[in-house]
Design an enzyme around this catalytic site. Structure first.
Site, short mmCIF file in Angstrom:
data_model
loop_
_atom_site.label_atom_id
_atom_site.label_comp_id
_atom_site.label_asym_id
_atom_site.label_seq_id
_atom_site.Cartn_x
_atom_site.Cartn_y
_atom_site.Cartn_z
CB CYS A 165 -0.92 -0.02 1.21
SG CYS A 165 -1.82 -1.57 1.35
CG HIS A 217 1.04 -14.80 4.11
ND1 HIS A 217 2.12 -15.06 3.27
CD2 HIS A 217 1.35 -13.62 4.71
CE1 HIS A 217 3.02 -14.10 3.39
NE2 HIS A 217 2.57 -13.22 4.26
CG HIS A 304 -24.02 -5.43 -4.09
ND1 HIS A 304 -24.61 -4.90 -5.21
CD2 HIS A 304 -24.98 -5.44 -3.12
CE1 HIS A 304 -25.88 -4.58 -4.93
NE2 HIS A 304 -26.12 -4.91 -3.68
CG HIS A 308 -7.08 -4.52 -5.33
ND1 HIS A 308 -7.04 -3.27 -4.76
CD2 HIS A 308 -5.87 -4.71 -5.91
CE1 HIS A 308 -5.85 -2.73 -4.99
NE2 HIS A 308 -5.12 -3.58 -5.69
CG HIS A 337 -12.34 5.48 -16.18
ND1 HIS A 337 -12.98 6.71 -16.04
CD2 HIS A 337 -11.88 5.45 -17.45
CE1 HIS A 337 -12.91 7.37 -17.18
NE2 HIS A 337 -12.25 6.62 -18.05
CG ASN A 341 -3.58 -0.10 -7.71
OD1 ASN A 341 -3.96 -0.01 -6.55
ND2 ASN A 341 -2.88 -1.13 -8.15
#
Length: 434
Positions: A165, A217, A304, A308, A337, A341
């Site tokens: 991140c 993981h 829904h 990511h 869009h 990201n």
């Protein structure tokens, strides 16, 4: 008699503790606030080209790669990046630039979050978690928040990092290795602050309830571990390398995760249908085709999907494997869009899109799917507790979404870069900025 009463009292005491413990196991989302950068941080086609042409390490081959990547990325012309990059200081960001980027995102979203949900003040927060990779100042980011909002002395604080991140201002890649140039094309400024509680007395004020959380993981695999990594290239430029194995690592982690999650989410009839069909195919020695996906109808238990928005290939690939429609993946495509990201904040922008479109109704289930370096895959299932309609960061543009097409203007303006004649002449980078 006394012994019987003592045993009864002990049993009631244990039962009381169990009830209290289960009471605190609930998790509710009270509010969330996505970051909306200012217009002077917006990246248009022209501003992108100016940034790219400042990198004197790039040649014709690299420019062609960048053009192909950005055209196929799914990113539009209204994403954002830190001010130091807009101002031309991407190769020498200062500590002030890094702190400014974090303070803008964290304090702006927290100010709005506490204003939106005034029933809880900063002094009532018990646990504070900050997730920002590749930037760890002293005092820590959690300490900066505690100081600004004058939170109490016994608050528990956690600084998470190493999950991909990104803080962008000090980590713009200025080299020419293609696998490290991808991040410049995809990652953009963004963030989100969320307020959670396990207090059931606040359930009536909450937006969502956490039903299931599964973490996976796969870092024991060398290929998965190395597919997203901060490194230096041969010339000493630091960056974030994304290898070709990334898609496979995401697919494997996602599949393993769903094997644990779906039996908890889907109705028994759907699981039985899947098992019967699988047995029949196995008996006939039929191999499962790649385009058949997981083979389960996820919409029997989930309404829904927040995938990511890491890139168009990620969204399209997961959407196809889950048998989702264009309507289902629209929120993630639009978040990519409009905002690019934005790392861990990405699916909150997608959730905001659903809410702005008034899709989320009481009782609906939402699947959030996230990925991180290491390699990690987390899936969360939320339950909507009331009809939601906050336009949030989408309020100024939601009526124009989805657009008629998601084609960005790069190919129209710069398709001449692919002309073969340029292979035989000296390429002048100033032509791009013209």
């Amino acid at each position: 008699m006394a012994m019987c009463l003592l045993a009864l009292f002990y049993g009631l005491s244990c039962l009381h503790k169990i009830v209290l413990r289960r009471r605190d196991q609930a998790c509710y989302l009270l509010a969330y606030e996505c970051y909306m950068p200012t217009n002077d941080m917006m990246l248009s086609t022209d501003s992108c080209v100016k940034i790219v042409t400042r990198n004197k390490n790039l040649g014709l081959e690299e420019f062609r790669f960048l053009l192909k990547t950005i055209v196929n990325s799914g990113i539009g012309e209204e994403t954002y990046c830190p001010k130091n990059i807009i101002e031309g200081r991407e190769d020498d960001a200062t500590l002030v630039d890094e702190l400014l980027e974090m303070d803008d995102i964290v304090f702006d979203t927290l100010d709005k979050l506490f204003a939106k949900f005034s029933a809880i003040s900063p002094s009532q927060i018990d646990i504070l978690v900050v997730n920002v990779s590749m930037f760890s100042p002293a005092p820590s980011l959690t300490s900066r928040i505690v100081n600004r909002y004058k939170m109490r002395e016994d608050i528990k604080t956690f600084n998470l990092s190493g999950m991909g991140c990104k803080s962008i201002s000090p980590h713009w890649y200025c080299g020419k290795e293609k696998s490290m140039m991808l991040t410049n094309c995809l990652f953009r400024s963004g963030g989100c602050s969320m307020l959670f509680t396990n207090n059931r007395d606040l359930k009536h004020q909450a937006k969502l309830k956490l039903n299931h959380l599964v973490r996976m993981h796969t870092g024991s695999s060398d290929e998965a571990y190395n597919c997203c990594m901060q490194v230096e290239d041969e010339s000493g430029y630091k960056g974030f390398r994304l290898t070709k194995y990334l898609v496979k690592a995401a697919s494997q982690g996602f599949t393993m995760n769903l094997q644990v999650l779906l039996p908890k989410v889907l109705p028994l009839r759907e699981m039985l249908r899947y098992l019967v069909i699988s047995k029949l195919k196995s008996a006939k020695s039929q191999k499962v085709k790649a385009d058949e996906g997981v083979g389960l109808n996820l919409k029997t238990g989930i309404e829904h999907f927040c995938i990511h928005p890491g890139g168009r290939a990620v969204i399209d690939g997961i959407g196809k494997s889950l048998g989702l429609s264009d309507y289902d993946v629209e929120p993630s495509r639009m978040a990519l869009h409009r905002f690019g990201n934005t790392s861990a904040a990405g699916f909150w922008y997608a959730l905001g899109y659903m809410e702005a479109k008034k899709r989320l109704k009481k009782g609906n289930k939402i699947l959030m799917s996230g990925f991180g370096a290491g390699f990690k895959c987390n899936n969360i299932v939320w339950e909507v507790l009331k009809d939601l309609d906050d336009a949030n960061v989408w309020k100024d543009c939601i009526d124009s979404y989805p657009p008629n097409n998601l084609v960005n203007p790069f190919m129209e303006k710069y398709s001449w870069i692919d002309d073969e004649i340029l292979n035989f002449v000296r390429f002048d980078v100033s032509q791009l900025a013209a």
